[in-house]
Write a protein that holds these residues in place. Structure first.
Motif, short mmCIF file in Angstrom:
data_model
loop_
_atom_site.label_atom_id
_atom_site.label_comp_id
_atom_site.label_asym_id
_atom_site.label_seq_id
_atom_site.Cartn_x
_atom_site.Cartn_y
_atom_site.Cartn_z
N GLN A 174 27.85 17.40 32.09
CA GLN A 174 26.79 18.36 31.75
C GLN A 174 27.16 19.76 32.23
OE1 GLN A 174 22.73 17.05 32.78
NE2 GLN A 174 23.48 14.94 32.77
N HIS A 175 27.70 19.87 33.45
CA HIS A 175 28.10 21.18 33.97
C HIS A 175 29.14 21.82 33.07
CE1 HIS A 175 27.12 19.45 38.24
NE2 HIS A 175 26.04 19.60 37.49
N PHE A 176 30.15 21.01 32.67
CA PHE A 176 31.21 21.54 31.82
C PHE A 176 30.65 21.95 30.46
CE2 PHE A 176 34.72 21.54 28.88
CZ PHE A 176 35.75 22.12 29.62
N THR A 177 29.77 21.13 29.91
CA THR A 177 29.19 21.44 28.61
C THR A 177 28.41 22.76 28.64
OG1 THR A 177 29.03 19.11 27.97
CG2 THR A 177 27.56 20.64 26.84
N ILE A 178 27.62 22.95 29.68
CA ILE A 178 26.84 24.20 29.79
C ILE A 178 27.76 25.41 29.82
CG2 ILE A 178 25.33 25.54 31.31
CD1 ILE A 178 24.03 22.82 32.10
N MET A 179 28.83 25.33 30.63
CA MET A 179 29.77 26.46 30.71
C MET A 179 30.57 26.61 29.42
SD MET A 179 29.41 28.08 33.58
CE MET A 179 27.67 27.78 33.40
N GLU A 181 29.42 25.94 26.39
CA GLU A 181 28.53 26.58 25.42
C GLU A 181 28.29 28.05 25.79
OE1 GLU A 181 27.81 25.12 22.67
OE2 GLU A 181 28.69 23.24 23.33
N ILE A 182 28.25 28.35 27.07
CA ILE A 182 28.18 29.76 27.49
C ILE A 182 29.43 30.50 27.03
CG2 ILE A 182 28.37 31.23 29.55
CD1 ILE A 182 26.21 29.47 30.83
N GLY A 183 30.57 29.80 27.05
CA GLY A 183 31.80 30.39 26.52
C GLY A 183 31.64 30.79 25.06
N HIS A 184 31.04 29.92 24.27
CA HIS A 184 30.77 30.28 22.86
C HIS A 184 29.88 31.52 22.78
CE1 HIS A 184 32.72 27.08 20.72
NE2 HIS A 184 32.04 26.13 21.31
N PHE A 185 28.85 31.56 23.61
CA PHE A 185 27.93 32.69 23.59
C PHE A 185 28.65 34.00 23.91
CE2 PHE A 185 25.29 35.59 26.11
CZ PHE A 185 24.29 35.88 25.20
N ASN A 206 36.65 26.02 25.98
CA ASN A 206 37.10 25.13 27.06
C ASN A 206 37.77 25.92 28.17
OD1 ASN A 206 36.20 22.67 26.09
ND2 ASN A 206 38.09 22.19 25.02
N ASN A 207 38.65 26.84 27.80
CA ASN A 207 39.32 27.67 28.81
C ASN A 207 38.31 28.50 29.59
OD1 ASN A 207 42.02 26.89 28.44
ND2 ASN A 207 42.34 28.35 26.79
N MET A 208 37.36 29.10 28.89
CA MET A 208 36.34 29.90 29.57
C MET A 208 35.50 29.03 30.50
SD MET A 208 34.96 32.87 30.07
CE MET A 208 35.51 33.97 28.76
N ALA A 209 35.17 27.83 30.07
CA ALA A 209 34.39 26.92 30.92
C ALA A 209 35.12 26.63 32.22
CB ALA A 209 34.10 25.62 30.16
N GLY A 210 36.40 26.33 32.13
CA GLY A 210 37.18 26.06 33.34
C GLY A 210 37.22 27.25 34.27
N MET A 211 37.38 28.45 33.71
CA MET A 211 37.44 29.67 34.53
C MET A 211 36.12 29.95 35.23
SD MET A 211 39.43 32.09 31.80
CE MET A 211 41.07 31.69 31.19
N LEU A 212 35.00 29.67 34.55
CA LEU A 212 33.69 29.94 35.13
C LEU A 212 33.29 28.86 36.13
CD1 LEU A 212 31.72 31.15 31.97
CD2 LEU A 212 32.78 32.55 33.75
N GLN A 249 39.41 15.06 35.65
CA GLN A 249 40.19 15.53 34.50
C GLN A 249 40.04 17.04 34.32
OE1 GLN A 249 38.95 13.99 30.71
NE2 GLN A 249 40.78 14.70 29.65
N ALA A 250 38.81 17.54 34.41
CA ALA A 250 38.58 18.97 34.24
C ALA A 250 39.28 19.77 35.34
CB ALA A 250 37.09 19.27 34.24
N MET A 251 39.30 19.22 36.56
CA MET A 251 39.95 19.92 37.67
C MET A 251 41.46 19.95 37.47
SD MET A 251 38.97 21.51 40.46
CE MET A 251 40.18 22.81 40.30
N ARG A 252 42.03 18.86 37.00
CA ARG A 252 43.48 18.82 36.74
C ARG A 252 43.85 19.85 35.67
NH1 ARG A 252 42.90 13.12 37.35
NH2 ARG A 252 42.64 12.91 35.10
N ILE A 253 43.07 19.91 34.60
CA ILE A 253 43.35 20.85 33.52
C ILE A 253 43.21 22.28 34.02
CG2 ILE A 253 42.52 21.71 31.29
CD1 ILE A 253 41.74 18.81 30.63
#
Length: 218
Positions: free
Chosen positions: A93-98, A100-104, A134-140, A169-173
């Motif tokens: 859920q945390h990753f999804t929110i970030m 979607e914020i990336g899309h915004f 996805n990249n933006m989500a990881g950065m945020l 997985q998200a942390m490794r990426i």
């Protein structure tokens, strides 16, 4: 890998860092102390974003869904509604929110952006947008300053995941991407003969992180 890809990633990173600095100032804290909810709260307050938790049945009333959906961004000229699947794990859920914020932040047209569980349903253009989000989500979720501080403190991998509230997985990426473009840029500048920059970078980055921080991300 080419210089255009490096420049695009750097552009995304600069945009993410600007938002992180702004939110940190707003919360009177250091960027390395930011968590995902500081960013989502800031955007809800300042940019008319509404976060809406939905289950799978509720999503089906908004969008035709054959395979399952993680989240959805609906935009118009006045506001954006970010829906996320509350039946997923908290880290998802945390990753999804970030995401979607990336899309915004990145994709300014008033388009609907669904994050599908069955990713092969994306068009070629969709795949580009999804990679950017996805990249933006990881950065945020895990900003560069915070990661560097934790690595310097020799925190173990599981601690990093828990600290940022994201999956293994998200942390490794995120760790891989953080060092990948730096490695790729060095390869290009030094004109090294590398058959597969992705594989080369995986090995180099894993070895570098283990050697310098005693952190095994394999």
């Amino acid at each position: 890998m080419n210089t255009d890809e490096i420049e695009k990633y750097t552009e995304l990173e600069n945009q993410a860092n600007q938002l992180i600095e702004t939110v940190a100032t707003e919360n009177n804290c250091d960027p390395q102390d930011l968590k995902w909810w500081h960013i989502s709260n800031y955007l809800e307050q300042k940019h008319k974003i509404v976060l809406v938790p939905l289950n799978k049945n509720e999503f089906s009333t908004i969008i035709a869904d054959n395979y399952g959906i993680y989240g959805l961004t609906l935009k118009d000229s006045r506001m954006a509604m970010i829906c996320y699947n509350n039946e997923c794990t908290e880290t998802r859920q945390h990753f999804t929110i970030m995401h979607e914020i990336g899309h915004f932040l990145l994709h300014k047209n008033n388009q609907t952006y669904p994050s599908l569980m069955q990713e092969n349903d994306y068009t070629e253009e969709d795949q580009i947008f999804e990679k950017e989000a996805n990249n933006m989500a990881g950065m945020l979720l895990a900003n560069k300053k915070a990661i560097q501080s934790l690595l310097n403190d020799r925190k173990p991998f599981n601690y990093l995941c828990k600290y940022f509230g994201i999956s293994n997985q998200a942390m490794r990426i995120r760790l891989f991407n953080l060092f990948y473009f730096q490695t790729a840029k060095q390869v290009i500048e030094e004109e090294k003969q590398v058959n597969n920059i992705f594989i080369y970078s995986q090995q180099t980055i894993a070895n570098y992180i283990y050697k310098n921080y005693q952190l095994n991300i394999k």
